[in-house]
Design an enzyme around this catalytic site. Structure first.
Site, PDB file in Angstrom:
ATOM      1  N   ARG A  57     -31.149 -29.237   3.295  1.00 35.95           N
ATOM      2  CA  ARG A  57     -30.231 -30.032   4.124  1.00 35.95           C
ATOM      3  C   ARG A  57     -28.873 -29.346   4.263  1.00 35.95           C
ATOM      4  NH1 ARG A  57     -29.264 -36.177   2.976  1.00 35.95           N
ATOM      5  NH2 ARG A  57     -28.734 -35.422   0.897  1.00 35.95           N
ATOM      6  N   ARG A  78     -30.280 -38.237  -9.118  1.00 37.78           N
ATOM      7  CA  ARG A  78     -30.400 -39.248  -8.052  1.00 37.78           C
ATOM      8  C   ARG A  78     -31.802 -39.851  -8.034  1.00 37.78           C
ATOM      9  NH1 ARG A  78     -28.777 -35.514  -3.446  1.00 37.78           N
ATOM     10  NH2 ARG A  78     -29.263 -37.198  -1.994  1.00 37.78           N
ATOM     11  N   LYS A  92     -33.777 -41.564   5.694  1.00 37.54           N
ATOM     12  CA  LYS A  92     -33.127 -42.807   6.137  1.00 37.54           C
ATOM     13  C   LYS A  92     -32.020 -42.510   7.153  1.00 37.54           C
ATOM     14  CE  LYS A  92     -31.715 -43.836   1.930  1.00 37.54           C
ATOM     15  NZ  LYS A  92     -32.194 -42.641   1.186  1.00 37.54           N
ATOM     16  N   ARG A 105     -24.303 -30.547   0.745  1.00 39.73           N
ATOM     17  CA  ARG A 105     -23.653 -31.659   0.042  1.00 39.73           C
ATOM     18  C   ARG A 105     -23.595 -31.319  -1.438  1.00 39.73           C
ATOM     19  NH1 ARG A 105     -26.274 -37.360   1.936  1.00 39.73           N
ATOM     20  NH2 ARG A 105     -26.300 -37.702  -0.301  1.00 39.73           N
ATOM     21  N   ARG A 114     -28.601 -51.137  -3.152  1.00 43.21           N
ATOM     22  CA  ARG A 114     -29.284 -50.187  -4.030  1.00 43.21           C
ATOM     23  C   ARG A 114     -29.488 -50.754  -5.423  1.00 43.21           C
ATOM     24  NH1 ARG A 114     -27.628 -45.250  -1.282  1.00 43.21           N
ATOM     25  NH2 ARG A 114     -28.165 -43.399  -2.427  1.00 43.21           N
TER      26      ARG A 114
END
Ligand code: AP5
Ligand code: MG
Length: 210
Positions: A122, A166, A13, A155, A88
């Site tokens: 990431r 998550r 996203k 992160r 969300r």
């Protein structure tokens, strides 16, 4: 154009929203980025949400909705926006409909295994938040942000336990929004599993039909 980007963690996203925002000249509003900025600056909000975000749970609806409502008061949203990671929950979606009318919801479809691979690789800039991947989206100089020259870091919520949480939170609280927006004829599915260029091309093609 007022767009929502919906999808599981790691679906791409943020990557697509960042590119598209430049092309379309409308702001990319990521609630995750806004929270991370307030944590970096150790604001009152940042201190409240830090532990929640690191664990991968959702920030309470009231705090999140208030932050987005304030952001959408900024005149730069006059020609539209891309909301990335908001709403969300059904409650957030109902609240949003009371202060802004969206045109469409782009739903990035991707399997959990691929999400886990993407999140494990990431890296983000600790200064400006720009996102990279150690294999699919490398910076020009390893470990250094192309945009601002600062160090790239993982992160905290990309640790394996937080990723698992998550995903659980996504299926429990966020996935129901797919039916919610389908019922309102707002939902457009995108195959999120291809290369960044392929996903970008499909997203642009879908948006050109709205
Ligand atoms: P947030 O920052 O929104 O995290 P998220 O939803 O878990 O999504 P991600 O940012 O992890 O994934 P993404 O889809 O943006 O993927 P990306 O483009 O980076 O939220 C963080 C936290 O804040 C939440 O857990 C919650 O605590 C809180 N929060 C935020 N919004 C909230 C809300 N509305 N209510 C309550 N709490 C909220 O891509 C991932 C990686 O893959 C990158 O390395 C990228 O380079 C790579 N990649 C991307 N696309 C491709 C591709 N096509 N091919 C190969 N690699 C790719
Ligand atoms: Mg993101």
């Amino acid at each position: 154009m007022k767009l929502i980007f919906l999808g599981p963690p790691g679906a791409g996203k943020g990557t697509i929203a960042s590119e598209l925002s430049k092309k379309m000249g409308i702001p990319h509003i990521s609630t995750g980025d806004l929270f991370r900025k307030s944590i970096k600056n150790q604001t009152v909000l940042g201190q409240k949400v830090q532990k929640i975000i690191e664990s991968g749970d959702l920030v309470p609806d009231a705090l999140t909705v208030a932050m987005v409502k304030e952001r959408l008061n900024n005149p730069d949203v006059e020609n539209g926006y891309i909301l990335d990671g908001f709403p969300r929950t059904i409650m957030q979606a109902d609240s949003l409909s009371q202060f802004s009318e969206i045109d469409s919801v782009i739903n990035f479809v991707i399997q959990d295994e691929q999400v886990i691979e993407r999140l494990a690789g990431r890296r983000i800039c600790k200064n400006c938040g720009e996102g990279y991947h150690i294999e699919t989206l490398k910076p020009q100089k390893e470990g250094i942000c192309d945009k601002c020259g600062e160090e790239l870091v993982k992160r905290p919520d990309d640790a394996p336990e937080a990723i698992k949480n998550r995903l659980d939170v996504y299926y429990e609280s966020t996935e129901p929004l797919i039916e919610y927006y389908k019922d309102k004829n707002k939902l457009k599915d995108i195959d999120g599993s291809g290369s960044v260029d392929a996903v970008m091309a499909e997203t642009e093609a879908v948006i050109s039909t709205i």
